[in-house]
Design a protein around this motif. Structure first.
Motif, mmCIF file in Angstrom:
data_model
loop_
_atom_site.group_PDB
_atom_site.id
_atom_site.type_symbol
_atom_site.label_atom_id
_atom_site.label_comp_id
_atom_site.label_asym_id
_atom_site.label_seq_id
_atom_site.Cartn_x
_atom_site.Cartn_y
_atom_site.Cartn_z
ATOM 1 N N ILE A 2 0.961 -1.196 -0.047
ATOM 2 C CA ILE A 2 -0.240 0.005 -0.034
ATOM 3 C C ILE A 2 0.988 1.175 -0.061
ATOM 4 C CG2 ILE A 2 -1.988 1.358 1.308
ATOM 5 C CD1 ILE A 2 -2.671 -1.477 0.361
ATOM 6 N N ALA A 3 0.728 2.134 -1.024
ATOM 7 C CA ALA A 3 1.433 3.336 -0.920
ATOM 8 C C ALA A 3 0.369 4.685 -0.363
ATOM 9 C CB ALA A 3 1.790 3.811 -2.560
ATOM 10 N N VAL A 4 1.086 5.504 0.480
ATOM 11 C CA VAL A 4 0.280 6.628 0.851
ATOM 12 C C VAL A 4 1.121 7.896 0.730
ATOM 13 C CG1 VAL A 4 -0.761 7.502 2.909
ATOM 14 C CG2 VAL A 4 -0.583 5.119 2.960
ATOM 15 N N ARG A 5 0.326 8.878 0.218
ATOM 16 C CA ARG A 5 1.099 10.249 -0.067
ATOM 17 C C ARG A 5 -0.271 11.441 0.336
ATOM 18 N NH1 ARG A 5 0.629 10.637 -6.664
ATOM 19 N NH2 ARG A 5 -1.649 10.829 -6.718
ATOM 20 N N ASP A 6 0.249 12.681 0.512
ATOM 21 C CA ASP A 6 -0.446 13.583 0.736
ATOM 22 C C ASP A 6 -1.052 14.176 -0.316
ATOM 23 O OD1 ASP A 6 -1.377 16.338 1.527
ATOM 24 O OD2 ASP A 6 0.116 16.766 2.819
ATOM 25 N N SER A 7 -2.409 14.372 -0.381
ATOM 26 C CA SER A 7 -3.286 14.810 -1.639
ATOM 27 C C SER A 7 -2.673 16.132 -2.184
ATOM 28 C CB SER A 7 -4.558 14.724 -1.403
ATOM 29 O OG SER A 7 -4.982 15.377 -0.435
ATOM 30 N N LYS A 8 -2.336 17.011 -1.058
ATOM 31 C CA LYS A 8 -1.961 18.559 -1.352
ATOM 32 C C LYS A 8 -0.479 18.397 -2.165
ATOM 33 C CE LYS A 8 -2.265 19.968 2.668
ATOM 34 N NZ LYS A 8 -2.226 18.948 3.729
ATOM 35 N N THR A 9 0.271 17.729 -1.660
ATOM 36 C CA THR A 9 1.678 17.719 -2.052
ATOM 37 C C THR A 9 2.227 16.366 -2.666
ATOM 38 O OG1 THR A 9 2.463 17.829 -0.162
ATOM 39 C CG2 THR A 9 2.232 19.953 -1.080
ATOM 40 N N PRO A 10 1.667 15.728 -3.812
ATOM 41 C CA PRO A 10 1.997 14.387 -3.954
ATOM 42 C C PRO A 10 3.360 14.033 -4.419
ATOM 43 C CG PRO A 10 0.336 15.332 -5.856
ATOM 44 C CD PRO A 10 0.433 16.166 -4.459
ATOM 45 N N SER A 11 3.735 14.990 -4.774
ATOM 46 C CA SER A 11 5.186 14.911 -5.434
ATOM 47 C C SER A 11 6.306 15.166 -4.221
ATOM 48 C CB SER A 11 5.506 16.036 -6.456
ATOM 49 O OG SER A 11 5.374 17.357 -5.705
ATOM 50 N N LEU A 12 5.848 15.455 -3.132
ATOM 51 C CA LEU A 12 7.003 15.605 -1.746
ATOM 52 C C LEU A 12 7.308 14.188 -1.639
ATOM 53 C CD1 LEU A 12 5.921 18.521 0.037
ATOM 54 C CD2 LEU A 12 7.919 18.412 -1.713
ATOM 55 N N GLY A 13 6.484 13.027 -1.717
ATOM 56 C CA GLY A 13 7.121 11.833 -1.394
ATOM 57 C C GLY A 13 5.823 11.015 -1.116
ATOM 58 N N THR A 14 6.113 9.574 -0.810
ATOM 59 C CA THR A 14 5.291 8.620 -0.804
ATOM 60 C C THR A 14 5.866 7.530 0.138
ATOM 61 O OG1 THR A 14 4.638 8.752 -3.090
ATOM 62 C CG2 THR A 14 4.068 6.578 -1.798
ATOM 63 N N LEU A 15 4.929 6.988 1.172
ATOM 64 C CA LEU A 15 5.375 5.921 2.101
ATOM 65 C C LEU A 15 4.618 4.782 1.592
ATOM 66 C CD1 LEU A 15 4.490 8.007 5.395
ATOM 67 C CD2 LEU A 15 6.663 7.362 4.294
ATOM 68 N N THR A 16 5.508 3.766 1.439
ATOM 69 C CA THR A 16 4.907 2.269 0.928
ATOM 70 C C THR A 16 5.233 1.252 2.194
ATOM 71 O OG1 THR A 16 5.711 2.852 -1.212
ATOM 72 C CG2 THR A 16 5.130 0.640 -0.912
ATOM 73 N N PHE A 17 4.078 0.718 2.330
ATOM 74 C CA PHE A 17 3.944 -0.403 3.517
ATOM 75 C C PHE A 17 3.680 -1.809 2.807
ATOM 76 C CE2 PHE A 17 2.626 3.883 5.099
ATOM 77 C CZ PHE A 17 3.326 3.844 6.306
ATOM 78 N N PRO A 18 3.964 -2.833 3.412
ATOM 79 C CA PRO A 18 3.480 -4.270 3.339
ATOM 80 C C PRO A 18 1.969 -4.294 3.576
ATOM 81 C CG PRO A 18 5.456 -4.353 4.596
ATOM 82 C CD PRO A 18 5.253 -2.794 4.479
ATOM 83 N N ALA A 19 1.102 -4.515 2.741
ATOM 84 C CA ALA A 19 -0.296 -4.728 2.869
ATOM 85 C C ALA A 19 -0.659 -5.450 4.192
ATOM 86 C CB ALA A 19 -0.876 -5.622 1.724
ATOM 87 N N GLY A 20 -0.024 -6.197 4.799
ATOM 88 C CA GLY A 20 -0.269 -6.894 5.969
ATOM 89 C C GLY A 20 -0.282 -5.819 7.171
ATOM 90 N N ALA A 21 0.987 -5.200 7.079
ATOM 91 C CA ALA A 21 1.225 -4.347 8.104
ATOM 92 C C ALA A 21 0.167 -3.057 8.209
ATOM 93 C CB ALA A 21 2.707 -3.769 7.813
ATOM 94 N N PHE A 22 -0.057 -2.632 6.964
ATOM 95 C CA PHE A 22 -1.021 -1.436 6.665
ATOM 96 C C PHE A 22 -2.405 -1.947 7.368
ATOM 97 C CE2 PHE A 22 -3.977 1.411 4.441
ATOM 98 C CZ PHE A 22 -3.277 2.454 4.793
ATOM 99 N N ALA A 23 -2.714 -3.131 7.076
ATOM 100 C CA ALA A 23 -3.976 -3.584 7.537
ATOM 101 C C ALA A 23 -4.152 -3.696 9.192
ATOM 102 C CB ALA A 23 -4.342 -5.061 7.173
ATOM 103 N N VAL A 24 -2.986 -4.067 9.419
ATOM 104 C CA VAL A 24 -2.937 -3.720 11.185
ATOM 105 C C VAL A 24 -2.974 -2.430 11.717
ATOM 106 C CG1 VAL A 24 -1.464 -4.382 13.187
ATOM 107 C CG2 VAL A 24 -1.673 -6.139 11.496
ATOM 108 N N PHE A 25 -2.308 -1.586 11.134
ATOM 109 C CA PHE A 25 -2.220 -0.183 11.370
ATOM 110 C C PHE A 25 -3.855 0.460 11.236
ATOM 111 C CE2 PHE A 25 -2.103 4.289 9.401
ATOM 112 C CZ PHE A 25 -1.784 4.808 10.611
ATOM 113 N N VAL A 26 -4.725 0.019 10.304
ATOM 114 C CA VAL A 26 -5.872 0.619 10.041
ATOM 115 C C VAL A 26 -6.738 0.049 11.023
ATOM 116 C CG1 VAL A 26 -7.960 0.527 8.507
ATOM 117 C CG2 VAL A 26 -5.631 1.061 7.511
ATOM 118 N N SER A 27 -6.656 -1.312 11.485
ATOM 119 C CA SER A 27 -7.383 -1.850 12.348
ATOM 120 C C SER A 27 -7.263 -1.199 13.821
ATOM 121 C CB SER A 27 -7.170 -3.433 12.636
ATOM 122 O OG SER A 27 -7.502 -4.108 11.371
ATOM 123 N N ALA A 28 -5.912 -1.042 14.309
ATOM 124 C CA ALA A 28 -5.664 -0.148 15.391
ATOM 125 C C ALA A 28 -6.375 1.131 15.555
ATOM 126 C CB ALA A 28 -4.173 0.007 15.585
#
Length: 70
Positions: A35-61
């Motif tokens: 899963i990749a995540v970025r700021d919608s206001k400034t998408p060119s500044l960077g992207t964070l990429t997470f393994p899908a399983g780790a992102f699912a645990v984060f969202v559940s928390a």
């Protein structure tokens, strides 16, 4: 699609993005493994990429923390 390709995928804005707060949200792009995540206001500044399983645990928390009284 490899995790490096996820940033070239289709980006989606947060479901919380609306007319009043549409300028303050995140966008995500997904692949089967990452899963990749970025700021919608400034998408060119960077992207964070997470393994899908780790992102699912984060969202559940996050969901669990919303259900707890402050």
């Amino acid at each position: 699609m490899s995790h490096t390709d996820v940033t070239h995928g289709r980006w989606r804005k947060s479901s919380y993005s609306g007319p009043d707060d549409g300028n303050e949200c995140v966008e995500i792009a997904t692949s089967p493994t990452h899963i990749a995540v970025r700021d919608s206001k400034t998408p060119s500044l960077g992207t964070l990429t997470f393994p899908a399983g780790a992102f699912a645990v984060f969202v559940s928390a996050l969901k669990e923390s919303e259900d707890r009284p402050a």
